[in-house]
Design a protein around this motif. Structure first.
Motif, mmCIF file in Angstrom:
data_model
loop_
_atom_site.group_PDB
_atom_site.id
_atom_site.type_symbol
_atom_site.label_atom_id
_atom_site.label_comp_id
_atom_site.label_asym_id
_atom_site.label_seq_id
_atom_site.Cartn_x
_atom_site.Cartn_y
_atom_site.Cartn_z
ATOM 1 N N ALA A 73 1.102 -0.994 0.045
ATOM 2 C CA ALA A 73 0.052 0.202 0.067
ATOM 3 C C ALA A 73 0.965 1.237 0.068
ATOM 4 O O ALA A 73 1.788 1.193 0.627
ATOM 5 N N SER A 74 0.374 2.254 -0.635
ATOM 6 C CA SER A 74 1.195 3.661 -0.777
ATOM 7 C C SER A 74 0.771 4.142 0.403
ATOM 8 O O SER A 74 0.006 4.190 1.252
ATOM 9 N N ARG A 75 1.994 4.961 0.751
ATOM 10 C CA ARG A 75 1.675 5.813 2.316
ATOM 11 C C ARG A 75 1.015 6.970 1.850
ATOM 12 O O ARG A 75 0.151 7.407 2.878
ATOM 13 N N PHE A 76 0.961 7.583 0.735
ATOM 14 C CA PHE A 76 0.211 8.729 0.371
ATOM 15 C C PHE A 76 -0.770 8.193 -0.738
ATOM 16 O O PHE A 76 -0.802 7.174 -1.326
ATOM 17 N N HIS A 77 -1.637 9.364 -0.948
ATOM 18 C CA HIS A 77 -2.951 8.770 -2.086
ATOM 19 C C HIS A 77 -3.288 10.103 -2.687
ATOM 20 O O HIS A 77 -2.956 11.033 -2.779
ATOM 21 N N TYR A 78 -3.793 9.529 -4.077
ATOM 22 C CA TYR A 78 -4.020 10.467 -5.205
ATOM 23 C C TYR A 78 -5.250 11.299 -4.446
ATOM 24 O O TYR A 78 -6.153 10.964 -3.848
ATOM 25 N N HIS A 79 -5.346 12.464 -5.313
ATOM 26 C CA HIS A 79 -6.665 13.090 -5.040
ATOM 27 C C HIS A 79 -6.769 14.234 -6.237
ATOM 28 O O HIS A 79 -5.728 13.902 -7.293
ATOM 29 N N ALA A 80 -7.689 14.813 -6.504
ATOM 30 C CA ALA A 80 -8.077 15.570 -7.777
ATOM 31 C C ALA A 80 -7.015 16.439 -8.084
ATOM 32 O O ALA A 80 -6.873 16.826 -9.321
ATOM 33 N N GLY A 81 -6.228 16.943 -7.354
ATOM 34 C CA GLY A 81 -5.190 18.028 -7.716
ATOM 35 C C GLY A 81 -3.750 17.700 -7.528
ATOM 36 O O GLY A 81 -2.917 18.489 -7.563
ATOM 37 N N ARG A 82 -3.596 16.186 -7.322
ATOM 38 C CA ARG A 82 -2.074 15.633 -7.205
ATOM 39 C C ARG A 82 -1.524 15.824 -8.482
ATOM 40 O O ARG A 82 -0.920 14.777 -8.968
ATOM 41 N N SER A 83 -0.976 16.605 -9.074
ATOM 42 C CA SER A 83 -0.692 16.872 -10.380
ATOM 43 C C SER A 83 0.748 16.603 -10.449
ATOM 44 O O SER A 83 1.520 16.296 -11.413
ATOM 45 N N GLU A 84 1.522 16.856 -9.312
ATOM 46 C CA GLU A 84 2.862 16.626 -9.305
ATOM 47 C C GLU A 84 3.173 15.034 -9.457
ATOM 48 O O GLU A 84 4.437 14.811 -10.038
ATOM 49 N N ASP A 85 2.180 14.108 -9.191
ATOM 50 C CA ASP A 85 2.716 12.780 -9.406
ATOM 51 C C ASP A 85 2.616 12.399 -10.974
ATOM 52 O O ASP A 85 3.420 11.724 -11.341
ATOM 53 N N LEU A 86 1.860 13.132 -11.698
ATOM 54 C CA LEU A 86 1.923 13.055 -13.229
ATOM 55 C C LEU A 86 3.134 13.562 -13.679
ATOM 56 O O LEU A 86 3.871 12.970 -14.557
ATOM 57 N N ARG A 87 3.767 14.510 -13.105
ATOM 58 C CA ARG A 87 5.046 15.074 -13.382
ATOM 59 C C ARG A 87 6.095 14.334 -13.077
ATOM 60 O O ARG A 87 7.170 14.045 -13.827
ATOM 61 N N ASP A 88 6.143 13.659 -12.029
ATOM 62 C CA ASP A 88 7.060 12.700 -11.263
ATOM 63 C C ASP A 88 6.912 11.547 -12.437
ATOM 64 O O ASP A 88 8.104 10.784 -12.577
ATOM 65 N N PHE A 89 5.779 11.152 -12.766
ATOM 66 C CA PHE A 89 5.697 9.719 -13.337
ATOM 67 C C PHE A 89 6.297 9.950 -14.682
ATOM 68 O O PHE A 89 7.058 9.167 -15.154
ATOM 69 N N LEU A 90 5.817 11.207 -15.514
ATOM 70 C CA LEU A 90 6.720 11.134 -16.871
ATOM 71 C C LEU A 90 8.026 11.347 -16.764
ATOM 72 O O LEU A 90 8.687 11.183 -17.632
ATOM 73 N N THR A 91 8.590 11.982 -15.606
ATOM 74 C CA THR A 91 9.959 12.255 -15.320
ATOM 75 C C THR A 91 10.589 10.847 -15.437
ATOM 76 O O THR A 91 11.601 10.608 -15.973
ATOM 77 N N GLY A 92 10.117 10.103 -14.465
ATOM 78 C CA GLY A 92 10.562 8.644 -14.444
ATOM 79 C C GLY A 92 10.836 7.773 -15.674
ATOM 80 O O GLY A 92 11.506 7.001 -15.757
ATOM 81 N N LEU A 93 9.224 7.834 -16.481
ATOM 82 C CA LEU A 93 9.305 7.241 -17.641
ATOM 83 C C LEU A 93 10.435 7.633 -18.814
ATOM 84 O O LEU A 93 11.263 6.694 -19.336
ATOM 85 N N ARG A 94 10.726 9.038 -18.818
ATOM 86 C CA ARG A 94 11.855 9.295 -19.705
ATOM 87 C C ARG A 94 13.116 8.880 -19.067
ATOM 88 O O ARG A 94 13.975 8.675 -20.084
#
Length: 289
Positions: A73-94
């Motif tokens: 389980a994740s320690r933190f959780h998504y919400h409607a405004g957690r846009s930094e997760d998309l930033r970090d995910f795309l950074t990690g993909l690259r």
């Protein structure tokens, strides 16, 4: 991939045919209580793979394999405004596969995931080679959506959704929010969950502050990526009034379609036909490839 908090952001990657690397990589972002395996995500993935795109089906933080209170389980959780997760995910993909990402990205988000995506595009879109984006049934006004969700006609669905939200909530998130699991189970509606769990666990001053700061409608003017925003006037949970400002938006990068019918993420085709929103996503991405 793992971020600085120790949480894992897990996705399913479909590289497709070799020629897919000559086109932008598509990222699909699910909605509230969904995951990478949600039917609408898998359906869109099939359509785009057949059209020659590589596709990534993302699990938001605390969804799918990282939901609940198990060992993963994740320690933190998504919400409607957690846009930094998309930033970090795309950074990690690259960083992990630069060749797969060499032609940039297309993004498609659904419901809460679409809200997060639009906010991301406004805040971080210029930092990534995002070629095009499509939003399906985004709650542009979170407060208006909460009010509609709590209307008597939506009681059964709200109760169903609330139980799924409670099941997703990890012990770590409860600790951050300062609420026990017993108290969690006593929450009676979406507003109480947002006010007692989401807001305190993420640094918001209550649900109203969360809604105000994370509603994507307020971010559309700053979106600098060609984006199609789709919604249905008969959506039972997100009022069409939320889209009035978007329809008159002067940002040339954002095109808004408010259709008469379609429900919530429900632009289904007849019989075995492709869903209309999948055809729209395919067309937008093919044009921008």
């Amino acid at each position: 991939m793992t971020d600085g908090s120790g949480d894992r952001l897990i996705a399913e990657v479909h590289e497709g045919e070799e020629a897919a690397r000559e086109r932008p990589l598509v990222l699909l972002i699910h909605g509230l209580t969904g995951c990478a395996d949600s039917a609408y995500i898998r359906n869109t993935a099939r359509v785009l793979l057949a059209a020659g795109f590589a596709v990534v089906r993302m699990n938001l933080r605390g969804a799918g394999p990282t939901a609940g209170s198990g060992a993963s389980a994740s320690r933190f959780h998504y919400h409607a405004g957690r846009s930094e997760d998309l930033r970090d995910f795309l950074t990690g993909l690259r960083e992990q596969d630069s060749a797969l990402c060499a032609q940039g990205f297309h993004l498609a988000g659904y419901s809460l995931g679409a809200n997060m995506m639009l906010k991301f595009l406004a805040e971080y879109g210029r930092d990534f080679p995002v070629r095009a984006a499509v939003s399906v049934s985004a709650p542009l006004d979170l407060k208006a959506t909460q009010v509609r969700m709590m209307a008597p006609r939506n009681r059964l669905y709200q109760n169903y959704l609330l139980e799924r939200m409670k099941a997703e909530t990890s012990a770590a998130v409860l600790e951050q929010a300062g609420i026990t699991r017993e108290a969690l189970q006593k929450l009676e509606n979406i507003f109480q969950y947002d006010d007692r769990v989401i807001a305190p666990a993420n640094g918001f001053d209550g649900a109203e502050d969360y809604y105000r700061r994370c509603s994507s409608g307020a971010f559309l003017e700053a979106v600098a990526v060609p984006s199609l925003v789709i919604h249905a006037a008969n959506d039972p949970w997100i009022p069409a009034s939320s889209y009035m400002a978007a329809l008159s938006l002067e940002n040339p990068q954002v095109r808004t379609l408010l259709l008469e019918k379609g429900g919530h993420v429900g632009f289904h085709g007849r019989g075995g036909e492709m869903a209309w929103h999948d055809a729209a996503i395919r067309a937008v991405f093919a044009k921008a490839a």
